[in-house]
Design a protein around this motif. Sequence first.
Motif, mmCIF file in Angstrom:
data_model
loop_
_atom_site.group_PDB
_atom_site.id
_atom_site.type_symbol
_atom_site.label_atom_id
_atom_site.label_comp_id
_atom_site.label_asym_id
_atom_site.label_seq_id
_atom_site.Cartn_x
_atom_site.Cartn_y
_atom_site.Cartn_z
ATOM 1 N N MET A 1 0.845 -1.176 0.000
ATOM 2 C CA MET A 1 0.000 0.000 0.000
ATOM 3 C C MET A 1 0.890 1.240 0.000
ATOM 4 S SD MET A 1 -2.695 1.083 2.914
ATOM 5 C CE MET A 1 -3.938 2.241 2.519
ATOM 6 N N ARG A 2 0.550 2.176 -0.836
ATOM 7 C CA ARG A 2 1.280 3.444 -0.893
ATOM 8 C C ARG A 2 0.508 4.495 -0.116
ATOM 9 N NH1 ARG A 2 4.143 5.197 -5.883
ATOM 10 N NH2 ARG A 2 6.006 4.208 -5.136
ATOM 11 N N PHE A 3 1.263 5.265 0.666
ATOM 12 C CA PHE A 3 0.650 6.339 1.430
ATOM 13 C C PHE A 3 0.682 7.621 0.630
ATOM 14 C CE2 PHE A 3 2.027 3.415 4.762
ATOM 15 C CZ PHE A 3 0.857 3.315 5.494
ATOM 16 N N THR A 4 -0.451 8.293 0.598
ATOM 17 C CA THR A 4 -0.517 9.583 -0.072
ATOM 18 C C THR A 4 -0.006 10.654 0.880
ATOM 19 O OG1 THR A 4 -2.735 10.091 0.714
ATOM 20 C CG2 THR A 4 -2.562 8.832 -1.353
ATOM 21 N N GLN A 5 0.251 11.827 0.355
ATOM 22 C CA GLN A 5 0.680 12.952 1.189
ATOM 23 C C GLN A 5 -0.384 13.301 2.219
ATOM 24 O OE1 GLN A 5 3.698 14.405 1.330
ATOM 25 N NE2 GLN A 5 2.902 15.540 3.082
ATOM 26 N N ASP A 6 -1.644 13.241 1.838
ATOM 27 C CA ASP A 6 -2.735 13.533 2.776
ATOM 28 C C ASP A 6 -2.773 12.528 3.924
ATOM 29 O OD1 ASP A 6 -3.534 15.756 1.349
ATOM 30 O OD2 ASP A 6 -5.141 14.705 0.288
ATOM 31 N N THR A 8 -0.232 10.756 5.063
ATOM 32 C CA THR A 8 0.954 10.985 5.883
ATOM 33 C C THR A 8 0.750 12.199 6.786
ATOM 34 O OG1 THR A 8 2.323 10.031 4.152
ATOM 35 C CG2 THR A 8 3.438 11.346 5.793
ATOM 36 N N SER A 9 0.211 13.270 6.244
ATOM 37 C CA SER A 9 -0.047 14.479 7.041
ATOM 38 C C SER A 9 -1.057 14.206 8.143
ATOM 39 C CB SER A 9 -0.559 15.607 6.149
ATOM 40 O OG SER A 9 0.431 16.011 5.252
ATOM 41 N N ALA A 10 -2.127 13.499 7.816
ATOM 42 C CA ALA A 10 -3.153 13.198 8.813
ATOM 43 C C ALA A 10 -2.577 12.348 9.943
ATOM 44 C CB ALA A 10 -4.330 12.484 8.159
ATOM 45 N N PHE A 11 -1.759 11.376 9.618
ATOM 46 C CA PHE A 11 -1.162 10.538 10.648
ATOM 47 C C PHE A 11 -0.193 11.348 11.507
ATOM 48 C CE2 PHE A 11 1.957 7.276 12.081
ATOM 49 C CZ PHE A 11 1.095 6.600 12.926
ATOM 50 N N GLY A 12 0.568 12.232 10.884
ATOM 51 C CA GLY A 12 1.482 13.094 11.635
ATOM 52 C C GLY A 12 0.740 14.001 12.594
#
Length: 98
Positions: A1-6, A8-12
């Motif tokens: 699974m590839r993580f999108t920028q959105d 990654t930002s939400a998880f951060g």
Amino acid sequence: MRFTQDMTSAFGEWLECDRIRHALIAERPDIAARTTLHPQRPMLRIHLPGGDVVVARAGDDGPAAWIVGVAASPDPVLHDASSAESATALALTLLDRS
């Protein structure tokens, strides 16, 4: 699974909210059992009889990174915080007033 920028930002943002929770509990261990971190959104609630203290990630369209407030009826109070550290400090101030 590839993580999108959105994603990654939400998880951060969620992780940053969890760091705020840990900092608050380190300063005020008595709130540990009354503190709830939302499982999906960067939002933290500290349940109090006079109204919950809420720390939530603000939208991307303003200078504030976090919103800290007391969800008391009839007069909720909201404050802007520019960083996780200032959100923690504001939440501690609101907890001391409660």
